[in-house]
Design an enzyme around this catalytic site. Structure first.
Site, PDB file in Angstrom:
ATOM      1  N   ASN A  40     -17.841  -6.560  -8.803  1.00 21.66           N
ATOM      2  CA  ASN A  40     -16.574  -6.249  -8.147  1.00 21.66           C
ATOM      3  C   ASN A  40     -15.757  -7.527  -8.186  1.00 21.66           C
ATOM      4  O   ASN A  40     -16.264  -8.592  -7.842  1.00 21.66           O
ATOM      5  CB  ASN A  40     -16.837  -5.801  -6.700  1.00 21.66           C
ATOM      6  CG  ASN A  40     -15.563  -5.633  -5.893  1.00 21.66           C
ATOM      7  OD1 ASN A  40     -14.469  -5.530  -6.446  1.00 21.66           O
ATOM      8  ND2 ASN A  40     -15.707  -5.589  -4.575  1.00 21.66           N
ATOM      9  N   GLY A  41     -14.497  -7.430  -8.634  1.00 22.89           N
ATOM     10  CA  GLY A  41     -13.649  -8.625  -8.719  1.00 22.89           C
ATOM     11  C   GLY A  41     -13.067  -8.725 -10.114  1.00 22.89           C
ATOM     12  O   GLY A  41     -13.108  -7.768 -10.884  1.00 22.89           O
ATOM     13  N   ARG A  96     -13.619   3.398  -0.762  1.00 19.84           N
ATOM     14  CA  ARG A  96     -13.022   2.198  -1.336  1.00 19.84           C
ATOM     15  C   ARG A  96     -12.159   2.507  -2.555  1.00 19.84           C
ATOM     16  O   ARG A  96     -11.370   1.670  -2.985  1.00 19.84           O
ATOM     17  CB  ARG A  96     -14.126   1.205  -1.728  1.00 19.84           C
ATOM     18  CG  ARG A  96     -14.912   0.700  -0.538  1.00 19.84           C
ATOM     19  CD  ARG A  96     -16.120  -0.088  -0.992  1.00 19.84           C
ATOM     20  NE  ARG A  96     -15.757  -1.353  -1.604  1.00 19.84           N
ATOM     21  CZ  ARG A  96     -15.487  -2.466  -0.939  1.00 19.84           C
ATOM     22  NH1 ARG A  96     -15.525  -2.460   0.367  1.00 19.84           N
ATOM     23  NH2 ARG A  96     -15.174  -3.573  -1.572  1.00 19.84           N
ATOM     24  N   GLU A 140       1.711   7.512   0.102  1.00 21.41           N
ATOM     25  CA  GLU A 140       0.369   7.225  -0.429  1.00 21.41           C
ATOM     26  C   GLU A 140      -0.548   8.449  -0.416  1.00 21.41           C
ATOM     27  O   GLU A 140      -1.397   8.573  -1.286  1.00 21.41           O
ATOM     28  CB  GLU A 140      -0.278   6.031   0.271  1.00 21.41           C
ATOM     29  CG  GLU A 140      -0.659   6.237   1.714  1.00 21.41           C
ATOM     30  CD  GLU A 140      -1.289   4.994   2.332  1.00 21.41           C
ATOM     31  OE1 GLU A 140      -2.104   4.336   1.690  1.00 21.41           O
ATOM     32  OE2 GLU A 140      -0.958   4.688   3.492  1.00 21.41           O
ATOM     33  N   LYS A 181      -9.434   1.285  -0.716  1.00 21.11           N
ATOM     34  CA  LYS A 181      -9.353   0.910   0.696  1.00 21.11           C
ATOM     35  C   LYS A 181      -9.270  -0.599   0.869  1.00 21.11           C
ATOM     36  O   LYS A 181      -8.504  -1.105   1.656  1.00 21.11           O
ATOM     37  CB  LYS A 181     -10.575   1.470   1.427  1.00 21.11           C
ATOM     38  CG  LYS A 181     -10.615   1.162   2.913  1.00 21.11           C
ATOM     39  CD  LYS A 181      -9.543   1.937   3.661  1.00 21.11           C
ATOM     40  CE  LYS A 181      -9.526   1.671   5.135  1.00 21.11           C
ATOM     41  NZ  LYS A 181      -8.250   2.111   5.735  1.00 21.11           N
ATOM     42  N   HIS A 224      25.183   1.577   2.386  1.00 24.48           N
ATOM     43  CA  HIS A 224      25.546   0.545   1.418  1.00 24.48           C
ATOM     44  C   HIS A 224      24.965   0.852   0.039  1.00 24.48           C
ATOM     45  O   HIS A 224      24.671  -0.048  -0.734  1.00 24.48           O
ATOM     46  CB  HIS A 224      25.091  -0.835   1.923  1.00 24.48           C
ATOM     47  CG  HIS A 224      25.794  -1.234   3.176  1.00 24.48           C
ATOM     48  ND1 HIS A 224      27.102  -1.672   3.197  1.00 24.48           N
ATOM     49  CD2 HIS A 224      25.407  -1.185   4.472  1.00 24.48           C
ATOM     50  CE1 HIS A 224      27.479  -1.911   4.441  1.00 24.48           C
ATOM     51  NE2 HIS A 224      26.452  -1.619   5.241  1.00 24.48           N
TER      52      HIS A 224
END
Ligand code: F6R
Length: 607
Positions: free
Chosen positions: A100-101, A27, A487, A602, A503
């Protein structure tokens, strides 16, 4: 993004917590810690860095308690250091919390608690929760947690232990994932299933604002009003090996090698007697006849799958499709009505921006169909209809097999809608169905060609900047190929539509610049060949990815990676595997931590 594990039972908690946290490493995190109720007091051990550091620190303590909470932190408020790591403990030493948050009103709460004499040690938003539970605690921990969460704004998954209550602990959630694992004589909480899979397969999925009270023999779940809620037991049916490396060096390689199987699992059950049957959804021909527009909403790799989806649905079903990044969609007051269908795509089913985009769509009356990998996740539960991608657990941070299966589901949807709207003839539909059935073996052949990609990567891994260009479906693929590369290998990369490069961005092409060109679209091949000539005239080195039959590509590109001769429409499912392999080998050559790239998580459960 942040991992939580909690344990109560007869066994020593600390090793169970640390092992569980190891299963959540994917994660993403930068520090870790545990709090264990031990010999009448709460003991907290935490530190910046990998779980190995935590393990070493724990080994120097005597932590024998049988109740505890653990956490891996992905820094949001305050830098990664020992003090900001979780668990956070109240000034009284009574309450320990993992979170978490993001607590959005933490500054207001902090000022209030400071006025009541609480001292803050860390820069985190989480510390307010520890002090607030302490402040609200009048002898009943459940009441204290209920009062606390009624004051919190933002998102949270929480584990709370209290030194007054050695035989229980509490968990609560809103907009951040949390499950309860049901064992025999022991119970668990975790952010995700792999953390507890070796102990139990029976879980409760907590809903928003539910509070779980766990002791070793029982779990009771309450709603925000304190009423007990009857929960259904969800039985996890995938095995432990699905979440293990099984001899592969990296999860990412294992997951790419699983692509043929998961494509088969996703496609085969939905093709019966040569016909597409999406029986888990019920989108009627009349609805599609009167539909206004489809909006595909997702983040990152899932968004890139959505871009492919737009091409497919518009081409086959002739319905206008907009594709949006979820974090933009949810704040741009999108025009939606009951005649709009919103297709949400998410591997984890927990990405917060995507979840909020879903809620915004429903609030405005749109119908929501989601394409999700994690069964029972928030997005799956809150959607009107769900089509699962049967990719199994995806552990590597870089999404691979989930993307291929998201594409597969989008093909099925596009064909199903086209059939219902009468915009496809039987012959064309049959041809696409036959090609989709072939995809597992086609991708298998692409995987067998991995040495060629490995060889090319070993010669170019020092590249400083790589461009991906493509047209049509290949432009959508270029975006995903470029994201995958940057990544995990940290090489700067950009994706451009083949015709757009001149362009402006072509100014960056110089001698030796590497340009990767997926070229799977027959009708655009000549145009792409011209684009290759343009970059080669400026010194670029070109890697092309194309079907075997396209011999003319060999005359312009420096190196060609061949994929089997598949219909251009379905080619993205196969071509992307080559690009995933390319990103993988570039990262491995550079010595990068492929499965846990820096700064990434994740499951992105904060905004
Ligand atoms: C990239 C990657 C991310 C995710 C994005 C959305 O490899 O994995 O870009 O695709 O964070 O995640 P989900 O699909 O879980 O909503």
């Amino acid at each position: 993004m942040c991992g939580i594990v909690g344990y109560i039972g007869e066994r020593c908690a600390a090793p169970i917590l640390i092992n569980g946290l190891k299963k959540l490493e994917y994660r993403g995190y930068d520090s870790a810690g545990v709090a264990v109720f031990d010999n009448g007091a709460l003991k907290v051990v935490k530190c910046k860095g990998r779980l190995k550091c935590l393990e070493e620190k724990v080994a120097n303590e005597t932590l024998e308690g049988k109740v505890g909470i653990g956490h891996t932190r992905w820094a949001t408020h305050g830098e990664p250091n020992d003090v900001n790591s979780h668990p956070h403990i109240s000034n009284s030493g009574k309450i320990a919390v993992v979170h978490n948050g993001i607590i959005e009103n933490y500054i207001k709460l902090k000022e209030f608690l400071q006025s009541k004499g609480y001292n803050f040690e860390s820069d985190t938003d989480t510390e307010v929760v520890a002090h607030l539970v302490d402040y609200n605690y009048k002898g009943d921990l459940k009441e204290a947690v209920m009062s606390t969460i009624s004051e919190l704004e933002g998102s949270y998954a929480l584990g709370v232990i209290c030194s007054d209550c050695p035989d229980m602990f509490l968990a609560a959630r809103k907009d951040s994932p949390l499950i309860v694992g049901l064992g025999r004589g022991e119970n668990f909480i975790a952010s995700d299933i792999p953390a507890i899979l070796e102990h139990t397969r029976d879980i409760y999925i907590l809903e928003d604002k539910e509070i779980a009270v766990l002791d070793k023999d029982n779990v009771k779940v309450f709603n925000i009003y304190g009423t007990e809620v009857k929960k259904e037991v969800f039985h996890v049916n995938w095995d432990v090996a699905a979440a293990e490396k099984s001899g592969y060096k990296h999860f990412m390689m294992k997951e790419m090698c699983e692509e043929p199987k998961v494509l088969k699992d996703t496609i085969s059950p939905r093709i019966k007697d040569g016909k597409i049957v999406l029986d888990s959804i019920n989108i009627e021909p009349e609805y599609l006849e009167n539909i206004n527009r489809i909006h595909i909403v997702a983040c990152g790799t899932a968004y890139h799958a959505g871009v492919v989806g737009k091409y497919l649905i518009e081409k086959l079903a002739r319905i206008p499709v907009e594709v949006d990044v979820a974090s933009e969609f949810r704040y741009r007051d999108p025009l939606l009505s009951d005649k709009d269908l919103v297709i949400i795509i998410s591997q984890s089913g927990e990405t917060i921006d995507t979840l909020f985009a879903l809620r915004e769509s429903k609030r405005k009356g749109a119908r929501v169909l989601s394409i999700v990998n994690v069964v029972g996740s928030s997005i799956a539960r809150e959607s009107d209809e769900v089509l699962y991608t049967w990719a199994g657990p995806e552990i590597a941070v870089a999404s691979t097999k989930a993307y291929n299966t998201q594409l597969a589901v989008l093909y099925l949807i596009a064909c199903d809608f086209a059939k219902k709207r009468g915009t496809i003839d039987d012959e064309q539909l049959e041809r696409i169905i036959e090609q989709l059935k072939e995809m597992p073996s086609v991708v298998d052949k692409v995987l067998q060609n991995k040495e060629a990609i490995q060889k090319f990567s070993s010669e170019h891994y020092n590249a400083k900047s790589i461009f991906f260009i493509g047209r049509g479906l290949d432009y959508a693929l270029s975006m995903e190929g470029s994201l995958k590369l940057k990544e995990i290998s940290y090489i700067h990369s950009e994706a451009y539509a083949g015709g757009e490069l001149k362009h402006g961005t072509i100014a960056l092409i110089e001698k030796g610049t590497l340009v990767v060109c997926p070229m799977t679209q027959d009708d655009l091949l000549e145009k792409m060949i011209s684009n290759i000539r343009e970059v080669k005239a400026r010194g670029a080195v070109v890697l092309a990815i194309t079907q075997e039959k396209n011999k003319e590509v060999e005359k312009v590109a420096d190196v060609v990676i061949k994929i089997p001769d598949v219909d251009p429409l379905v080619a993205p499912i196969a071509a992307i595997t080559s690009m995933q392999l390319f990103a993988y080998y570039m990262a491995v050559q550079k010595g990068c931590d492929v499965d846990k790239p820096r700064n990434l998580a994740k499951s992105v459960t904060v905004e």
